[in-house]
Design an enzyme around this catalytic site. Structure first.
Site, mmCIF file in Angstrom:
data_model
loop_
_atom_site.group_PDB
_atom_site.id
_atom_site.type_symbol
_atom_site.label_atom_id
_atom_site.label_comp_id
_atom_site.label_asym_id
_atom_site.label_seq_id
_atom_site.Cartn_x
_atom_site.Cartn_y
_atom_site.Cartn_z
ATOM 1 N N ARG A 138 -1.395 1.842 -11.347
ATOM 2 C CA ARG A 138 -0.312 1.327 -10.515
ATOM 3 C C ARG A 138 1.022 1.933 -10.931
ATOM 4 O O ARG A 138 1.317 2.040 -12.119
ATOM 5 C CB ARG A 138 -0.195 -0.201 -10.654
ATOM 6 C CG ARG A 138 -1.441 -0.974 -10.272
ATOM 7 C CD ARG A 138 -1.644 -1.006 -8.783
ATOM 8 N NE ARG A 138 -2.789 -1.806 -8.425
ATOM 9 C CZ ARG A 138 -3.997 -1.321 -8.201
ATOM 10 N NH1 ARG A 138 -4.228 -0.026 -8.315
ATOM 11 N NH2 ARG A 138 -4.996 -2.109 -7.867
ATOM 12 N N CYS A 175 -0.356 1.558 -5.710
ATOM 13 C CA CYS A 175 -1.277 2.510 -6.336
ATOM 14 C C CYS A 175 -0.521 3.786 -6.690
ATOM 15 O O CYS A 175 0.310 4.250 -5.911
ATOM 16 C CB CYS A 175 -2.437 2.842 -5.399
ATOM 17 S SG CYS A 175 -3.521 1.441 -5.120
ATOM 18 N N HIS A 229 0.824 -1.218 0.000
ATOM 19 C CA HIS A 229 0.000 0.000 0.000
ATOM 20 C C HIS A 229 0.854 1.262 0.000
ATOM 21 O O HIS A 229 1.953 1.279 0.552
ATOM 22 C CB HIS A 229 -0.901 0.030 1.233
ATOM 23 C CG HIS A 229 -2.076 -0.879 1.157
ATOM 24 N ND1 HIS A 229 -3.080 -0.723 0.234
ATOM 25 C CD2 HIS A 229 -2.413 -1.967 1.893
ATOM 26 C CE1 HIS A 229 -3.993 -1.652 0.409
ATOM 27 N NE2 HIS A 229 -3.612 -2.437 1.411
#
Length: 149
Positions: A134, A125, A48
């Site tokens: 991405r 991301c 993340h």
């Protein structure tokens, strides 16, 4: 464990198998079906940028030549990035980045195209609060040492 010296000497994030929500809530996830750490092929991982410790919040600051150290119970692998953290942004549907030898269908940013390499692909991301695209960084294995306790 994943260590990225550019992110500081205390940066150490767990690495788990799979990319489920539960795994990514803990740290890095290894994409099933890609090479194992240190093996020939493409060792692909995700983490993340925001939430869950934000392990890749600073991915855009990564530069070619930066090290990514992957420590397993037996071995410590050092990869050197061949691309920067924000050199390549693709839609989340672009799965070519997980191929054994990722080859950009647009002819743009990609890892060195030599069969039999030991690659790492890091994905996260690209937008902080949006998940359609991405950021991708590629690297090559440069060192393997036994892990010391």
């Amino acid at each position: 464990m994943v260590r990225i010296p550019r992110f500081g000497s205390d940066y150490a994030v767990p690495l788990l198998e799979g990319t489920s929500d539960a795994v990514l809530a803990t740290g890095y996830g290894h994409f099933r079906g890609t090479a194992e750490a240190g093996a020939r092929g493409n060792f692909a991982v995700a983490a993340h940028r925001v939430t869950h410790g934000e392990p890749l919040r600073d991915m855009p600051s990564l530069q070619p030549g930066d090290e990514v150290v992957v420590q397993t119970a037996r071995w410590t692998y050092t990869y050197e990035l061949t691309t920067g953290g924000d050199d390549l942004v693709v839609p989340f549907t672009q799965t070519w980045v997980l191929d054994r030898l990722p080859t950009n269908p647009s002819g743009g940013v990609q890892p060195p195209q030599r069969p039999g390499q030991r690659l790492i692909t890091i994905t996260t991301c690209s937008e902080l609060f949006h998940t359609d695209d991405r950021m991708i960084a590629f690297g090559v294995l440069t060192d393997k040492q036994p892990t010391t306790p």
